[in-house]
Motif scaffolding. Structure first.
Motif, PDB file in Angstrom:
ATOM      1  N   SER A 127       0.829  -1.213   0.000  1.00  0.00           N
ATOM      2  CA  SER A 127       0.000   0.000   0.000  1.00  0.00           C
ATOM      3  C   SER A 127       0.860   1.259   0.000  1.00  0.00           C
ATOM      4  CB  SER A 127      -0.939  -0.002   1.213  1.00  0.00           C
ATOM      5  OG  SER A 127      -0.232   0.202   2.424  1.00  0.00           O
ATOM      6  N   HIS A 128       2.050   1.192   0.603  1.00  0.00           N
ATOM      7  CA  HIS A 128       2.954   2.345   0.571  1.00  0.00           C
ATOM      8  C   HIS A 128       3.678   2.450  -0.770  1.00  0.00           C
ATOM      9  CE1 HIS A 128       2.852   4.036   4.640  1.00  0.00           C
ATOM     10  NE2 HIS A 128       2.618   2.800   5.053  1.00  0.00           N
ATOM     11  N   LEU A 129       4.055   1.320  -1.309  1.00  0.00           N
ATOM     12  CA  LEU A 129       4.837   1.332  -2.546  1.00  0.00           C
ATOM     13  C   LEU A 129       4.000   1.699  -3.765  1.00  0.00           C
ATOM     14  CD1 LEU A 129       6.941  -1.878  -1.898  1.00  0.00           C
ATOM     15  CD2 LEU A 129       7.734   0.491  -1.740  1.00  0.00           C
ATOM     16  N   THR A 130       2.691   1.539  -3.677  1.00  0.00           N
ATOM     17  CA  THR A 130       1.826   1.865  -4.815  1.00  0.00           C
ATOM     18  C   THR A 130       1.003   3.122  -4.558  1.00  0.00           C
ATOM     19  OG1 THR A 130       0.064   0.455  -3.935  1.00  0.00           O
ATOM     20  CG2 THR A 130       1.608  -0.545  -5.480  1.00  0.00           C
ATOM     21  N   ILE A 131       1.302   3.828  -3.481  1.00  0.00           N
ATOM     22  CA  ILE A 131       0.495   4.992  -3.132  1.00  0.00           C
ATOM     23  C   ILE A 131       0.587   6.043  -4.229  1.00  0.00           C
ATOM     24  CG2 ILE A 131       2.278   6.300  -1.887  1.00  0.00           C
ATOM     25  CD1 ILE A 131       0.066   6.849   0.240  1.00  0.00           C
ATOM     26  N   SER A 132      -0.526   6.685  -4.525  1.00  0.00           N
ATOM     27  CA  SER A 132      -0.552   7.718  -5.558  1.00  0.00           C
ATOM     28  C   SER A 132      -1.405   8.887  -5.091  1.00  0.00           C
ATOM     29  CB  SER A 132      -1.114   7.160  -6.869  1.00  0.00           C
ATOM     30  OG  SER A 132      -2.435   6.712  -6.683  1.00  0.00           O
ATOM     31  N   GLU A 133      -1.090  10.055  -5.596  1.00  0.00           N
ATOM     32  CA  GLU A 133      -1.872  11.241  -5.286  1.00  0.00           C
ATOM     33  C   GLU A 133      -3.243  11.108  -5.943  1.00  0.00           C
ATOM     34  OE1 GLU A 133      -1.337  14.258  -3.553  1.00  0.00           O
ATOM     35  OE2 GLU A 133       0.180  13.004  -2.608  1.00  0.00           O
ATOM     36  N   THR A 134      -4.286  11.389  -5.188  1.00  0.00           N
ATOM     37  CA  THR A 134      -5.613  11.328  -5.756  1.00  0.00           C
ATOM     38  C   THR A 134      -6.444  12.480  -5.229  1.00  0.00           C
ATOM     39  OG1 THR A 134      -7.546   9.905  -6.129  1.00  0.00           O
ATOM     40  CG2 THR A 134      -6.520   9.790  -3.956  1.00  0.00           C
ATOM     41  N   ALA A 153     -10.933  -0.055  -9.495  1.00  0.00           N
ATOM     42  CA  ALA A 153      -9.898  -0.919  -8.927  1.00  0.00           C
ATOM     43  C   ALA A 153      -8.713  -0.068  -8.472  1.00  0.00           C
ATOM     44  CB  ALA A 153      -9.436  -1.944  -9.964  1.00  0.00           C
ATOM     45  N   GLY A 154      -8.284  -0.257  -7.227  1.00  0.00           N
ATOM     46  CA  GLY A 154      -7.232   0.584  -6.667  1.00  0.00           C
ATOM     47  C   GLY A 154      -7.792   1.959  -6.323  1.00  0.00           C
ATOM     48  N   CYS A 155      -8.863   1.972  -5.525  1.00  0.00           N
ATOM     49  CA  CYS A 155      -9.633   3.199  -5.293  1.00  0.00           C
ATOM     50  C   CYS A 155      -9.002   4.142  -4.285  1.00  0.00           C
ATOM     51  CB  CYS A 155     -11.044   2.849  -4.845  1.00  0.00           C
ATOM     52  SG  CYS A 155     -11.125   2.085  -3.192  1.00  0.00           S
ATOM     53  N   ASN A 167      -3.407   4.368 -12.638  1.00  0.00           N
ATOM     54  CA  ASN A 167      -2.191   4.500 -11.830  1.00  0.00           C
ATOM     55  C   ASN A 167      -2.003   3.318 -10.872  1.00  0.00           C
ATOM     56  OD1 ASN A 167      -1.467   7.261 -12.760  1.00  0.00           O
ATOM     57  ND2 ASN A 167      -3.400   7.786 -11.755  1.00  0.00           N
ATOM     58  N   VAL A 168      -2.374   2.140 -11.320  1.00  0.00           N
ATOM     59  CA  VAL A 168      -2.197   0.912 -10.536  1.00  0.00           C
ATOM     60  C   VAL A 168      -1.300  -0.059 -11.287  1.00  0.00           C
ATOM     61  CG1 VAL A 168      -3.346  -1.057  -9.462  1.00  0.00           C
ATOM     62  CG2 VAL A 168      -4.463   1.188  -9.436  1.00  0.00           C
ATOM     63  N   LEU A 169      -1.642  -0.338 -12.539  1.00  0.00           N
ATOM     64  CA  LEU A 169      -0.920  -1.349 -13.317  1.00  0.00           C
ATOM     65  C   LEU A 169       0.527  -0.962 -13.583  1.00  0.00           C
ATOM     66  CD1 LEU A 169      -3.702  -2.259 -15.895  1.00  0.00           C
ATOM     67  CD2 LEU A 169      -3.058  -3.510 -13.851  1.00  0.00           C
ATOM     68  N   MET A 170       0.814   0.333 -13.564  1.00  0.00           N
ATOM     69  CA  MET A 170       2.180   0.773 -13.861  1.00  0.00           C
ATOM     70  C   MET A 170       3.187   0.284 -12.829  1.00  0.00           C
ATOM     71  SD  MET A 170       1.928   4.811 -12.906  1.00  0.00           S
ATOM     72  CE  MET A 170       1.693   5.386 -11.220  1.00  0.00           C
ATOM     73  N   VAL A 175      -7.775   3.582 -18.062  1.00  0.00           N
ATOM     74  CA  VAL A 175      -6.477   3.590 -17.381  1.00  0.00           C
ATOM     75  C   VAL A 175      -5.896   5.001 -17.475  1.00  0.00           C
ATOM     76  CG1 VAL A 175      -6.067   1.141 -17.833  1.00  0.00           C
ATOM     77  CG2 VAL A 175      -5.223   2.856 -19.459  1.00  0.00           C
ATOM     78  N   SER A 176      -4.786   5.215 -16.786  1.00  0.00           N
ATOM     79  CA  SER A 176      -4.168   6.534 -16.804  1.00  0.00           C
ATOM     80  C   SER A 176      -3.348   6.723 -18.083  1.00  0.00           C
ATOM     81  CB  SER A 176      -3.260   6.715 -15.589  1.00  0.00           C
ATOM     82  OG  SER A 176      -2.132   5.864 -15.685  1.00  0.00           O
ATOM     83  N   ALA A 177      -3.009   7.970 -18.365  1.00  0.00           N
ATOM     84  CA  ALA A 177      -2.243   8.275 -19.577  1.00  0.00           C
ATOM     85  C   ALA A 177      -0.895   7.565 -19.575  1.00  0.00           C
ATOM     86  CB  ALA A 177      -2.042   9.786 -19.687  1.00  0.00           C
TER      87      ALA A 177
END
Length: 487
Positions: free
Chosen positions: A71-78, A114-116, A225-228, A254-256
């Motif tokens: 959860s820390h390694l995949t954290i993204s700004e939302t 997914a990855g909310c 911003n999950v699959l990357m 998906v994200s750009a």
């Protein structure tokens, strides 16, 4: 690069994370890796990040610790209304097409986020639907929001946010859909909050599509911003699972940074102003869309009955004679008995009474996975007239009723399933989810605990009855995560 940890430490850490969590941190992303591992070390209670790294590399990670780390390694700004072009596509193309397609049929839309993370995205989707669909109360809307982190899911479910979550939103959003709580806190209105269902799910490891996790028969999947974060092999596996979770004609968003035809070979790219979507289309449509073009939702193609597996653990039973026929009064009779299955659905004309229970289940699932819930329910009732004591059909009937927003009827069928087979785990889990959504936390906890007690009798790696590939140990962890999400 600005990282301060030695390259050899970051290299070992990167290799460990790839092996243990399927997350990929090449050298050019070691700055991110260092920043995130420092944040993770603090949650684990370490003041020295080097000591923390040595500890996790040298010892096997527990499931709980692995997921906290992930959860820390995949954290993204939302934040709300992130990437407005996405919501333009939703409002101007995807939802209007769905409305046209479903207006005269089942008024039903299923979306999976997914990855909310902390919930800004699924709530934004709910707000968009509320804006677009004037008679939304007449529609069966399902928005599933999943994440790997139970703590952040609990926060998302509460629906309270600070000003930072609104930094990209249009002005009307906060004014119309939030209530000020003071001290810079804003709570989303209950009408929007109740549209979203938050559930624990690990995209890298859990099984989907699955009726147990409500990830089947989706119209739209947001996975931004999950699959990357995944290595290419795992990326492709997850993308395939998302493809299978969509109805024919459904869209993946998906994200750009994740846009690439090579990453999504099963999908057809669809160009919309300023954005690209991926659509699940038939082979015929793919050939017509060699160039990226704007396409529309398609009627589902004819289908072939998929092969399914039934997983059983020792001492499981299906309609044993000792139960007797005295429970036949439980069955709801179909007002319109079906003696044959329509040829146009690509199923042969053999009479229903001559088919096995497994064949009935395959047919019912085929209809359900195409979103044809009315037909699936009708076939369930017909099957139950023949196989009166098969708990699988009662359970399958209950899951379809839930998707069709017939909650009371679903609860009745779940209780019937348990009456016939008290050792069947999934009905207890489904009841727990229903009671939790209704706010009956005492009943929810009791149902979840009953499921955990049954799973505790199995080995961790056992495939339990009708599990669709989940192990007993994994499902137990999912239920424990559901308990943590409760507020």
């Amino acid at each position: 690069m600005n990282h301060t940890l030695p390259d050899n430490i970051l290299e070992k850490l990167s290799e460990f994370i790839t092996y243990s969590l399927a997350l990929y941190f090449p050298k050019e992303r070691w700055d991110d890796l260092e920043r995130n591992i420092i944040a993770a070390s603090k949650e684990f209670g370490y003041t020295n990040v080097n000591t923390f790294i040595e500890r996790i590399i040298s010892s096997p990670l527990s499931r709980e610790h692995a997921e906290i780390l992930a959860s820390h390694l995949t954290i993204s700004e939302t934040y709300f209304w992130r990437e407005p072009k996405t919501f333009d596509a939703l409002e101007q193309k995807i939802i209007p097409e769905l409305i046209r397609l479903r207006q005269k049929q089942d008024k039903r839309i299923r979306i999976w986020c997914a990855g909310c993370s902390s919930g800004e995205e699924p709530y934004s989707i709910a707000i968009a639907l509320h804006k677009i669909i004037p008679d939304i109360k007449d529609w069966n809307i399902s928005i599933l929001a999943t994440d790997i982190n139970p703590k952040i899911l609990k926060k998302a479910k509460a629906g309270e946010y600070k000003q930072w979550s609104f930094r990209g939103e249009p002005r009307w959003l906060k004014e119309n859909f939030f209530i000020s709580k003071g001290n810079g806190q804003f709570e989303i209105i209950s009408e929007i909050k109740k549209m979203v269902r938050f559930e624990y799910l690990n995209l890298a490891e859990d099984v989907f599509p699955s009726s147990a996790s409500y990830t089947n028969a989706m119209d739209i999947i947001f996975c931004r911003n999950v699959l990357m974060y995944f290595k290419q092999e795992r990326f492709r596996q997850v993308a395939k699972g998302l493809y299978n979770s969509l109805l024919q004609g459904g869209y993946l968003v998906v994200s750009a940074s994740e846009l690439s035809v090579n990453n999504f070979p099963d999908f057809t790219p669809v160009n919309v102003p300023g954005f690209v979507l991926y659509q699940k289309s038939s082979d015929k449509v793919k050939k017509l869309n060699k160039k990226i073009t704007t396409s529309s939702f398609l009627e589902p193609d004819n289908f072939n009955i998929p092969k399914i597996q039934t997983f059983k653990i020792e001492n499981k039973h299906i309609a044993k004679e000792r139960i007797g026929e005295d429970k036949s009064e439980l069955i709801i009779e179909s007002k319109k008995p079906i003696t044959e299955i329509n040829q146009e659905e690509n199923i042969d004309n053999q009479k229903i009474a001559e088919k096995t229970a497994d064949e009935h289940i395959q047919i019912i699932k085929s209809f359900a996975n195409k979103g044809e819930l009315s037909k699936a329910i009708e076939f369930c009732k017909e099957a139950l007239l023949i196989f009166k004591l098969d708990p699988r059909i009662y359970y399958l009937h209950s899951t379809i009723l839930q998707e069709n927003m017939q909650t009371e009827e679903a609860v009745t069928e779940l209780n019937r399933t348990i009456y016939i087979d008290p050792d069947f785990v999934l009905p207890y889990f489904s009841l727990g989810n229903i009671y939790q959504k209704q706010g009956n936390l005492k009943a929810a906890k009791k149902s979840f605990q009953n499921a955990i007690d049954l799973l505790s009798k199995c080995n961790q790696d056992d495939m339990f009855f009708e599990s669709e590939g989940l192990t007993a140990g994994r499902f137990k962890e999912i239920i424990n995560a559901s308990l943590l999400i409760m507020v």
